[in-house]
Design an enzyme around this catalytic site. Sequence first.
Site, PDB file in Angstrom:
ATOM      1  N   ASP A  26       0.845  -1.203   0.000  1.00  0.00           N
ATOM      2  CA  ASP A  26       0.000   0.000   0.000  1.00  0.00           C
ATOM      3  C   ASP A  26       0.878   1.250   0.000  1.00  0.00           C
ATOM      4  OD1 ASP A  26      -2.116   1.755   0.162  1.00  0.00           O
ATOM      5  OD2 ASP A  26      -2.513   1.391   2.285  1.00  0.00           O
ATOM      6  N   SER A 119      -4.266   8.548   5.949  1.00  0.00           N
ATOM      7  CA  SER A 119      -3.673   7.598   5.008  1.00  0.00           C
ATOM      8  C   SER A 119      -2.711   8.289   4.055  1.00  0.00           C
ATOM      9  CB  SER A 119      -4.761   6.879   4.212  1.00  0.00           C
ATOM     10  OG  SER A 119      -5.544   6.096   5.072  1.00  0.00           O
TER      11      SER A 119
END
EC number: 3.4.21.4
Length: 165
Positions: A26, A119
Amino acid sequence: NSGGVLVSVAAFKNHEGYNSKTMVNDIAVIRLSSSLTTSSTIKTIGLATAAPANGAAATVSGWGTTSSGGSIPSQLRYVDVKIVGRTQCASSTYGYGSEIKASMICAYTVGKDSCQGDSGGPLVSGGRLVGVVSWGYGCAAVNYPGVYADVAALRSWVVSAANSV
Protein backbone atom coordinates in the site's frame (compact mmCIF):
# COMPACT_ATOMS: atom_id res chain seq x y z
CA ASN A 1 -5.15 26.83 7.84
CA SER A 2 -2.29 29.20 7.00
CA GLY A 3 1.38 29.15 6.12
CA GLY A 4 1.19 26.12 3.86
CA VAL A 5 2.28 25.68 0.27
CA LEU A 6 -0.06 24.24 -2.34
CA VAL A 7 1.57 22.34 -5.21
CA SER A 8 -0.33 20.22 -7.71
CA VAL A 9 0.60 16.65 -8.57
CA ALA A 10 2.04 16.18 -12.06
CA ALA A 11 2.12 12.36 -11.98
CA PHE A 12 1.85 9.42 -9.62
CA LYS A 13 2.58 5.72 -9.60
CA ASN A 14 0.88 3.12 -7.42
CA HIS A 15 2.72 -0.06 -6.49
CA GLU A 16 1.86 -2.67 -9.13
CA GLY A 17 1.49 -5.32 -6.42
CA TYR A 18 -0.99 -3.33 -4.33
CA ASN A 19 -3.94 -5.43 -3.17
CA SER A 20 -6.94 -3.51 -1.78
CA LYS A 21 -8.24 -6.58 0.06
CA THR A 22 -5.03 -7.44 1.93
CA MET A 23 -3.48 -3.94 1.78
CA VAL A 24 -0.16 -5.48 0.71
CA ASN A 25 2.20 -2.97 -0.97
CA ASP A 26 0.00 0.00 0.00
CA ILE A 27 2.37 2.66 -1.28
CA ALA A 28 2.63 5.14 -4.14
CA VAL A 29 5.03 7.81 -5.37
CA ILE A 30 4.02 11.25 -6.62
CA ARG A 31 5.85 13.79 -8.75
CA LEU A 32 4.98 17.40 -7.98
CA SER A 33 4.36 19.92 -10.77
CA SER A 34 7.03 22.22 -9.31
CA SER A 35 9.92 21.93 -6.89
CA LEU A 36 9.60 22.79 -3.22
CA THR A 37 12.07 25.04 -1.46
CA THR A 38 13.20 23.73 1.90
CA SER A 39 12.44 25.97 4.86
CA SER A 40 11.66 25.81 8.57
CA THR A 41 8.39 24.03 7.69
CA ILE A 42 9.42 22.10 4.55
CA LYS A 43 12.19 19.54 4.93
CA THR A 44 13.47 16.45 3.18
CA ILE A 45 13.65 13.08 4.93
CA GLY A 46 15.65 9.97 4.20
CA LEU A 47 14.06 6.60 3.57
CA ALA A 48 14.62 3.87 6.15
CA THR A 49 17.00 1.11 5.11
CA ALA A 50 15.92 -1.20 7.94
CA ALA A 51 12.82 -1.47 10.09
CA PRO A 52 13.22 0.22 13.48
CA ALA A 53 13.48 -1.94 16.59
CA ASN A 54 10.41 -3.12 18.44
CA GLY A 55 9.55 -0.39 20.96
CA ALA A 56 11.40 2.39 19.10
CA ALA A 57 9.89 5.86 19.42
CA ALA A 58 8.06 7.12 16.33
CA THR A 59 5.82 10.01 15.30
CA VAL A 60 2.90 9.89 12.88
CA SER A 61 1.37 13.07 11.47
CA GLY A 62 -1.54 14.02 9.27
CA TRP A 63 -4.75 15.88 8.61
CA GLY A 64 -7.02 13.02 9.67
CA THR A 65 -9.75 12.94 12.25
CA THR A 66 -8.84 12.63 15.91
CA SER A 67 -11.43 9.88 16.50
CA SER A 68 -13.49 7.45 14.39
CA GLY A 69 -16.23 9.48 12.72
CA GLY A 70 -14.71 12.74 13.99
CA SER A 71 -14.21 15.96 12.07
CA ILE A 72 -11.13 17.00 10.09
CA PRO A 73 -8.83 19.28 12.12
CA SER A 74 -7.87 22.77 10.95
CA GLN A 75 -4.21 22.19 11.84
CA LEU A 76 -1.74 19.45 11.03
CA ARG A 77 -1.63 17.02 13.96
CA TYR A 78 0.94 14.52 15.20
CA VAL A 79 1.09 11.82 17.83
CA ASP A 80 3.99 9.89 19.36
CA VAL A 81 3.73 6.09 19.18
CA LYS A 82 6.00 3.06 19.63
CA ILE A 83 7.03 0.66 16.87
CA VAL A 84 5.57 -2.84 17.15
CA GLY A 85 7.72 -5.35 15.27
CA ARG A 86 6.02 -7.33 12.50
CA THR A 87 6.28 -10.64 14.38
CA GLN A 88 4.84 -9.14 17.55
CA CYS A 89 2.10 -7.30 15.61
CA ALA A 90 1.01 -10.60 14.04
CA SER A 91 1.13 -12.43 17.40
CA SER A 92 -1.79 -13.25 19.68
CA THR A 93 -0.92 -10.15 21.76
CA TYR A 94 -2.71 -8.09 19.13
CA GLY A 95 -5.83 -8.76 17.08
CA TYR A 96 -4.54 -8.94 13.50
CA GLY A 97 -2.80 -12.31 13.23
CA SER A 98 -2.04 -13.36 9.65
CA GLU A 99 -3.38 -10.07 8.22
CA ILE A 100 0.07 -8.56 8.91
CA LYS A 101 2.26 -9.11 5.85
CA ALA A 102 5.94 -8.60 4.98
CA SER A 103 5.29 -5.15 3.45
CA MET A 104 3.76 -3.84 6.71
CA ILE A 105 5.00 -2.34 9.97
CA CYS A 106 2.92 -1.50 13.05
CA ALA A 107 2.92 1.20 15.72
CA TYR A 108 0.92 1.37 18.94
CA THR A 109 0.54 3.39 22.09
CA VAL A 110 -2.62 3.05 24.16
CA GLY A 111 -5.07 5.79 23.17
CA LYS A 112 -2.92 7.14 20.31
CA ASP A 113 -3.10 6.32 16.60
CA SER A 114 -3.47 7.61 13.08
CA CYS A 115 -7.10 7.82 11.91
CA GLN A 116 -9.33 8.39 8.87
CA GLY A 117 -7.78 11.01 6.59
CA ASP A 118 -4.21 10.28 7.69
CA SER A 119 -3.67 7.60 5.01
CA GLY A 120 -0.52 8.23 3.01
CA GLY A 121 1.01 10.25 5.84
CA PRO A 122 4.46 9.71 7.36
CA LEU A 123 5.57 7.52 10.24
CA VAL A 124 9.00 8.80 11.29
CA SER A 125 11.50 7.12 13.61
CA GLY A 126 15.16 7.96 14.14
CA GLY A 127 14.93 10.83 11.67
CA ARG A 128 13.91 8.51 8.82
CA LEU A 129 10.64 7.75 7.03
CA VAL A 130 9.88 4.23 8.27
CA GLY A 131 6.21 3.90 7.34
CA VAL A 132 3.27 5.29 5.41
CA VAL A 133 -0.16 5.29 7.08
CA SER A 134 -2.15 2.39 5.61
CA TRP A 135 -4.90 0.79 7.73
CA GLY A 136 -6.09 -0.31 11.13
CA TYR A 137 -9.11 -1.42 13.11
CA GLY A 138 -10.80 1.82 14.11
CA CYS A 139 -8.61 4.53 15.62
CA ALA A 140 -6.61 3.83 18.77
CA ALA A 141 -8.62 0.66 19.41
CA VAL A 142 -7.23 -1.40 22.31
CA ASN A 143 -4.83 -4.14 21.07
CA TYR A 144 -5.08 -3.00 17.43
CA PRO A 145 -1.94 -1.11 16.37
CA GLY A 146 -1.92 1.24 13.42
CA VAL A 147 -0.62 -0.55 10.32
CA TYR A 148 1.76 1.16 7.91
CA ALA A 149 3.46 0.34 4.62
CA ASP A 150 7.01 -0.63 5.63
CA VAL A 151 9.31 1.81 3.82
CA ALA A 152 12.47 -0.28 4.39
CA ALA A 153 10.79 -3.36 2.89
CA LEU A 154 9.47 -1.33 -0.07
CA ARG A 155 12.49 0.98 -0.44
CA SER A 156 13.84 -0.45 -3.71
CA TRP A 157 10.42 -0.04 -5.33
CA VAL A 158 10.10 3.55 -4.01
CA VAL A 159 13.53 4.53 -5.38
CA SER A 160 12.84 2.91 -8.76
CA ALA A 161 9.35 4.43 -9.01
CA ALA A 162 10.64 7.89 -8.02
CA ASN A 163 13.08 7.75 -10.93
CA SER A 164 10.41 6.75 -13.45
CA VAL A 165 7.21 8.58 -12.45
